[in-house]
Design an enzyme around this catalytic site. Structure first.
Site, PDB file in Angstrom:
ATOM      1  CG  HIS A 202      54.537 -14.430  10.708  1.00  0.00           C
ATOM      2  ND1 HIS A 202      54.527 -15.715  10.182  1.00  0.00           N
ATOM      3  CD2 HIS A 202      54.409 -14.598  12.038  1.00  0.00           C
ATOM      4  CE1 HIS A 202      54.391 -16.585  11.167  1.00  0.00           C
ATOM      5  NE2 HIS A 202      54.331 -15.945  12.293  1.00  0.00           N
ATOM      6  CD  GLU A 303      57.873 -15.852  11.906  1.00  0.00           C
ATOM      7  OE1 GLU A 303      57.639 -15.091  12.861  1.00  0.00           O
ATOM      8  OE2 GLU A 303      57.516 -17.042  11.898  1.00  0.00           O
TER       9      GLU A 303
HETATM   10  O1  TA6 Z   1      56.178 -16.433  14.524  1.00  0.00           O
HETATM   11  C1  TA6 Z   1      55.952 -17.665  15.163  1.00  0.00           C
HETATM   12  C2  TA6 Z   1      54.647 -17.581  15.945  1.00  0.00           C
HETATM   13  O2  TA6 Z   1      54.707 -16.581  16.933  1.00  0.00           O
HETATM   14  C3  TA6 Z   1      54.348 -18.956  16.531  1.00  0.00           C
HETATM   15  O3  TA6 Z   1      54.503 -18.955  17.931  1.00  0.00           O
HETATM   16  C4  TA6 Z   1      52.910 -19.221  16.084  1.00  0.00           C
HETATM   17  O4  TA6 Z   1      51.994 -18.700  17.031  1.00  0.00           O
HETATM   18  C5  TA6 Z   1      52.904 -18.459  14.753  1.00  0.00           C
HETATM   19  O5  TA6 Z   1      53.559 -17.251  15.060  1.00  0.00           O
HETATM   20  C6  TA6 Z   1      51.542 -18.284  14.116  1.00  0.00           C
HETATM   21  O6  TA6 Z   1      50.794 -17.368  14.845  1.00  0.00           O
HETATM   22  P1  TA6 Z   1      49.271 -17.091  14.331  1.00  0.00           P
HETATM   23  O7  TA6 Z   1      48.730 -16.064  15.290  1.00  0.00           O
HETATM   24  O8  TA6 Z   1      49.355 -16.570  12.921  1.00  0.00           O
HETATM   25  O9  TA6 Z   1      48.574 -18.430  14.371  1.00  0.00           O
END
Ligand code: TA6
Length: 328
Positions: A202, A303
């Protein structure tokens, strides 16, 4: 000191000035400082050979992801124009004390991406537990002029078995070269039953979100989480995040360029991570307690992952996913 092992983190330093810091909590890369340079015709990684049992084969050539063996690092030009700079975004309100997943850097999403979508994962939090578990430092894999590489390990425990009853071993290899950061996740199914999972790296890339451009994604199908999971096909030559963006591009090609024009360009090359999520919350980010004010203006998430489906790893099997991030 190329590998500086501290109680809660490991810092890798490259002789040419680059560095990276890995928090043992989540094996989260929380810093990648690298110089800019131009003229690198092709990206070449270090880790896929380091991460393959038996080390670096003498005659390895570029593999499908355009990744070359250890020696290729020596081809990098040393004529760097600008001083090393931070390439990742970590919110100034992020928790780095292990109390919650880091808002920034490179969190590891495993064994799921997003909220639990199957009954067997209902005990898991969003993005799984790898990013909120304390990993152990495994070993220094490489400590040379070409690069510095360290390995981190997470195995099933009483804690993980409360929410995920299957045995596993994760080995995360982080390799720093002069202009490049490679992170590889190897999953071992140490049990007899199939191990099913998703995996995603991520990345929060630091830069002006107002000018960010990701390509090539034209013609790639995606799931749009801003439109309640609507499916669509990308029509643009370059994807920007000037609007709230949360798209999972499926089987997207595995090689991307992220630009913050006019002068910052990064290459993202992957192995076995066929999908890619592009995310920037824009003002909706103000609803996150650990998002610094206006933080969404200073990053874009690109990501790579294996998330459009699940890996099903037979007992005793192993899986490997990798990304090679290069400053061009
Ligand atoms: O990768 C994008 C995502 O899935 C978004 O939908 C948002 O939820 C982001 O990840 C951040 O997630 P987190 O659980 O780290 O707040």
């Amino acid at each position: 000191m190329p590998v500086d092992i501290q109680p809660d983190r490991v810092v890798l330093r490259h002789p040419a000035g680059a560095s990276t810091t890995v928090l043992l909590y989540g094996a989260t890369v929380i810093s990648w400082i690298a110089p800019s340079h131009s003229g690198l015709a092709s990206t070449s990684g270090l880790t896929e050979r380091l991460d393959t049992p038996g080390g670096v084969p003498a005659t390895a050539s570029h593999d499908a992801a355009g990744i070359a063996p250890l020696g290729a690092a020596a081809q990098f030009k040393s004529s760097d124009a600008a001083p090393p700079s931070e390439r990742l975004f970590v919110s100034s309100l992020a928790s780095l004390d292990g109390t919650k997943p880091v808002r920034g850097g490179i969190p590891i999403c495993w064994p799921i991406f997003g909220p639990p979508s199957r009954d067997e994962y209902k005990g898991l939090k969003q993005h799984g537990f790898a990013r909120s578990s304390v990993w152990s430092y495994g070993e220094t894999v490489l400590d040379a002029a070409e690069g510095v590489s360290a390995r981190f390990v997470l195995q099933n425990s009483a804690e993980t078995e409360k929410v995920f009853p299957q045995p596993f071993k994760l080995v995360y290899t982080v390799t720093l070269a002069e202009h490049q950061l490679t992170t590889s996740l190897r999953v071992y199914n140490t049990g007899a039953q199939p191990l099913t999972f998703q995996a995603l790296l991520h990345n929060y890339f630091r830069g002006d979100a107002a000018v960010a451009q990701v390509q090539p994604l034209k013609g790639i199908g995606y799931v749009d989480k801003v439109r309640d999971g609507a499916r669509d096909t990308e029509q643009r030559d370059t994807v920007d995040v000037r609007q709230y963006t949360d798209r999972v591009y499926e089987t997207a090609g595995g090689a991307y360029t992220l630009s913050f024009p006019p002068s910052t360009h990064l290459s993202i090359k992957t192995h076995n991570l066929p999908d890619v999520t592009v995310w920037n919350p824009q003002e909706t980010g103000s609803g996150m307690a650990d998002m610094e004010p206006g933080g969404w203006e200073r990053y874009v998430c690109v990501e790579p992952g294996y998330v459009a489906r699940f890996v099903s790893l037979p007992g005793g099997g192993e899986w490997w996913g990798q990304q090679v991030l290069t400053v061009l």
